[in-house]
Write a protein that holds these residues in place. Structure first.
Motif, mmCIF file in Angstrom:
data_model
loop_
_atom_site.group_PDB
_atom_site.id
_atom_site.type_symbol
_atom_site.label_atom_id
_atom_site.label_comp_id
_atom_site.label_asym_id
_atom_site.label_seq_id
_atom_site.Cartn_x
_atom_site.Cartn_y
_atom_site.Cartn_z
ATOM 1 N N TYR A 40 10.185 -0.051 0.487
ATOM 2 C CA TYR A 40 9.015 -0.697 1.063
ATOM 3 C C TYR A 40 9.377 -1.080 2.491
ATOM 4 O O TYR A 40 10.392 -1.722 2.723
ATOM 5 C CB TYR A 40 8.653 -1.961 0.280
ATOM 6 N N GLN A 71 0.846 -1.183 0.000
ATOM 7 C CA GLN A 71 0.000 0.000 0.000
ATOM 8 C C GLN A 71 0.887 1.240 0.000
ATOM 9 O O GLN A 71 1.999 1.208 0.519
ATOM 10 C CB GLN A 71 -0.898 0.023 1.252
ATOM 11 N N SER A 110 7.861 -2.554 6.444
ATOM 12 C CA SER A 110 6.813 -3.311 7.107
ATOM 13 C C SER A 110 7.042 -3.267 8.608
ATOM 14 O O SER A 110 8.183 -3.321 9.073
ATOM 15 C CB SER A 110 6.825 -4.766 6.624
ATOM 16 N N SER A 119 2.362 -6.977 5.530
ATOM 17 C CA SER A 119 1.923 -5.835 4.729
ATOM 18 C C SER A 119 3.084 -4.863 4.603
ATOM 19 O O SER A 119 3.954 -4.795 5.485
ATOM 20 C CB SER A 119 0.705 -5.151 5.364
ATOM 21 N N TRP A 120 3.089 -4.123 3.497
ATOM 22 C CA TRP A 120 4.196 -3.217 3.201
ATOM 23 C C TRP A 120 3.650 -1.845 2.823
ATOM 24 O O TRP A 120 2.640 -1.743 2.130
ATOM 25 C CB TRP A 120 5.034 -3.749 2.031
ATOM 26 N N SER A 121 4.352 -0.805 3.257
ATOM 27 C CA SER A 121 4.062 0.564 2.837
ATOM 28 C C SER A 121 5.169 1.022 1.902
ATOM 29 O O SER A 121 6.347 0.751 2.136
ATOM 30 C CB SER A 121 3.976 1.502 4.042
ATOM 31 N N ARG A 122 4.776 1.717 0.847
ATOM 32 C CA ARG A 122 5.725 2.133 -0.185
ATOM 33 C C ARG A 122 5.942 3.644 -0.139
ATOM 34 O O ARG A 122 4.988 4.411 -0.088
ATOM 35 C CB ARG A 122 5.204 1.738 -1.566
ATOM 36 N N ALA A 168 2.313 4.523 1.528
ATOM 37 C CA ALA A 168 2.455 4.858 2.945
ATOM 38 C C ALA A 168 1.387 5.873 3.338
ATOM 39 O O ALA A 168 1.260 6.923 2.697
ATOM 40 C CB ALA A 168 3.838 5.414 3.216
ATOM 41 N N PRO A 169 0.603 5.594 4.367
ATOM 42 C CA PRO A 169 -0.410 6.566 4.803
ATOM 43 C C PRO A 169 0.244 7.882 5.229
ATOM 44 O O PRO A 169 1.327 7.895 5.805
ATOM 45 C CB PRO A 169 -1.073 5.872 6.001
#
Length: 342
Positions: free
Chosen positions: A115, A82, A117, A123-126, A84-85
């Motif tokens: 990325y 996903q 986690s 789950s990973w943030s990009r 990154a928020p």
């Protein structure tokens, strides 16, 4: 047990007509006996002796393999990625379940992403990776966590002529909100110097091993830094010849020794390892982790040490028993009990 010994070989991923390859481009992480490793998944195609046997006209995707029993069994996972928020940065690099990967973007350049986690890779943030002011980046996953907010990345830049490649270090001290160029690792080579693998020996001392090529020669070179990565000095060549060449995986064992693993791309094709008991000043003779490899399209090792001291080395290969397809395998092996002189 004073000598290294192979304990078990485990098939991580194999599927008829598919190609599994290049764990070194993705990364390996472990939390005790829980191990996660990335690899490329494509389709098998015989493209001749001098090419990778992956079909360039069919899709290639990223996959992970996870073991919760120290590498004895594995399950395959599809990455959950996903953006990154907003507001999630800075990252806590010291988080107990942290992992980060910097996938390969191209041999002589292209844009890269980080990325990360906080749940052991489920789950990973990009987030985008800056270009560090270098010509372009050919990234693979290699980093050292130096604190809650500090992390050092080891990457490869294109050379000044645009060709592959020259290694360098970059660092963040604000949880990944900004990254700065730290240093070149060694002079710009005639051929290439790529894919650094690094260990921290003390607050100020680092050792990195890089994959080198010059003409027909392929080998691994070691560089040391005594000022926390600001400057580097050539040390030695731990593996003076590797056939057609392969990247290094370098880890520090619990007894203080250094363990270097790599693929040997010349007959007899194999996965090899060397040990150092003196912080990389000298290296042992080679130990064959996995022999019987069928051909040159192999290697790209990543290794971790389990809590019981055994090493898990993951790589790709084909052999005459399984068939022509490249697959992912792990060797579980005992590094022996040579006395450490750290």
């Amino acid at each position: 047990n004073k000598e290294p010994a192979v304990v078990q070989q485990v098939r991580v991923f194999y599927e008829p007509s598919r190609f599994g390859g290049w764990p070194a481009n993705y990364g390996i992480w472990n939390w005790g006996n829980e191990i996660l490793v990335g690899f490329a998944l494509g389709y098998d195609k015989d493209r001749g002796e001098m090419h990778h046997h992956i079909d360039p006209d069919k899709p290639q995707v990223d996959r992970f393999a996870r073991s919760t029993d120290g590498g004895r069994s594995w399950t395959i996972e599809v990455p959950n990625v996903q953006p990154a928020p907003a507001g999630l940065l800075p990252v806590d690099f010291s988080h107990a379940d942290f992992a980060m990967r910097v996938p390969k973007a191209g041999d002589a350049g292209g844009s890269s992403s980080i990325y990360y986690s906080l749940d052991r890779g489920k789950s990973w943030s990009r987030v985008a990776l800056p270009n560090f002011g270098v010509p372009s980046i050919a990234a693979r996953t290699e980093y050292l966590v130096d604190g809650k907010s500090e992390c050092t990345l080891f990457l490869t830049s294109a050379k000044s002529n645009g060709k592959e490649g020259r290694p360098f270090a970059g660092r963040t001290q604000d949880g990944g909100r900004s990254w700065k160029f730290l240093s070149w690792i060694g002079p710009e080579p005639e051929g290439f110097s790529i894919m650094p693998a690094t260990v921290r020996l003390s607050d100020s001392d680092l050792l990195t091993v890089v994959r080198c090529r010059d003409g027909w020669k392929r080998w691994l070179s070691a560089y040391g830094s005594q000022d926390n990565g600001k400057t580097w000095r050539y040390r030695n060549d731990p593996a003076p010849s590797l056939g057609e060449g392969n990247p290094p995986s370098l880890i520090e064992l619990e007894d203080g020794r250094l363990c270097l693993t790599y693929g040997y791309r010349a007959a007899p094709f194999h996965i090899g390892a060397r040990m150092s008991s003196d912080r990389g000043a000298t290296w042992s003779e080679e130990f064959v982790v996995r022999g019987g490899v069928a051909n040159r399209d192999m290697g790209y090792v990543r290794s971790v040490q389990r809590p019981d001291g055994k090493i898990v080395s993951v790589y790709y290969l084909s052999d005459d028993e399984i068939g022509p397809e490249r697959y992912i395998e792990a060797t579980l092996w005992d590094p022996g009990s040579l006395e450490s002189r750290k």
